[in-house]
Design a protein around this motif. Structure first.
Motif, PDB file in Angstrom:
ATOM      1  N   HIS A  50       0.825  -1.217   0.000  1.00 12.66           N
ATOM      2  CA  HIS A  50       0.000   0.000   0.000  1.00 12.66           C
ATOM      3  C   HIS A  50       0.857   1.264   0.000  1.00 12.66           C
ATOM      4  CE1 HIS A  50      -3.471  -2.531   0.591  1.00 12.66           C
ATOM      5  NE2 HIS A  50      -2.864  -3.110   1.604  1.00 12.66           N
ATOM      6  N   ASP A  51       1.950   1.207  -0.771  1.00 15.92           N
ATOM      7  CA  ASP A  51       2.857   2.353  -0.895  1.00 15.92           C
ATOM      8  C   ASP A  51       2.405   3.171  -2.107  1.00 15.92           C
ATOM      9  OD1 ASP A  51       4.931   4.138  -1.293  1.00 15.92           O
ATOM     10  OD2 ASP A  51       6.518   2.660  -0.954  1.00 15.92           O
ATOM     11  N   ASP A  52       1.559   4.161  -1.855  1.00 13.96           N
ATOM     12  CA  ASP A  52       0.974   4.941  -2.942  1.00 13.96           C
ATOM     13  C   ASP A  52       2.018   5.672  -3.780  1.00 13.96           C
ATOM     14  OD1 ASP A  52      -1.504   4.089  -2.170  1.00 13.96           O
ATOM     15  OD2 ASP A  52      -2.005   5.917  -1.072  1.00 13.96           O
TER      16      ASP A  52
END
Length: 174
Positions: A50-52
């Protein structure tokens, strides 16, 4: 001349050919690793973690990489005449993907984003038109193929009608 081995020129040509083959294989392996495999792993990790920010960077890479591959496919006949084109492509992929250089980001910011902002409405309209046309043509082609298949094999047509009747009966019973 004296001391010259027979086939010396042929041997030299074979060595040059093998060197060229090794060069091409090394470039292709590098392109697959640095252009596809490593970015795929990094993209997957960004999504799973979930590393945008990383996901945005890798999406930008894939956008630029894909567009450059499309352009290259059209330019390939011309590019094949240039020596070391594979090596240059490998260097370009490294420049695009390496975080130190941020080549994909630079191309996106300087070329693609201004282009998109200028032509977004026209692109969206054309995509909408082409999607509708393609969907209609695909539906027509599938229907024609199915009709042709069934009419060429009456036994299959009877089996198909029976399957439809069974499915309708099952839905009605539920």
């Amino acid at each position: 001349g004296e001391g010259e081995r027979p086939g010396g020129a042929f041997g030299a040509m074979m060595v040059l050919w093998l060197m060229g083959l090794v060069r091409v294989l090394v470039c292709r392996a590098g392109l697959l690793f640095y252009g596809v495999l490593l970015p795929s792993v990094c993209s997957s990790k960004a999504i799973l973690q979930h590393d945008d920010e990383a996901a945005r960077e890798w999406t930008t890479y894939w956008l630029v990489f894909s567009l450059l591959n499309v352009l290259e496919s059209f330019a390939r006949p011309v590019l094949s005449f240039f020596p070391f084109s594979q090596e240059l492509k490998l260097l370009a992929v490294l420049w695009l993907s390496h975080p130190r250089f941020q080549g994909a980001y630079r191309i996106h910011e300087m070329v693609l984003q201004p282009f998109w902002q200028r032509y977004e409405k026209e692109i969206d309209e054309n995509l909408s038109t082409y999607r509708a046309r393609a969907g209609s043509q695909l539906h027509h082609a599938a229907r024609s193929a199915f009709t042709s298949l069934l009419s060429s094999n009456p036994e299959m047509m009877i089996q198909g009608a029976g399957a439809v009747a069974q499915a309708q009966a099952a839905v009605a019973a539920a």
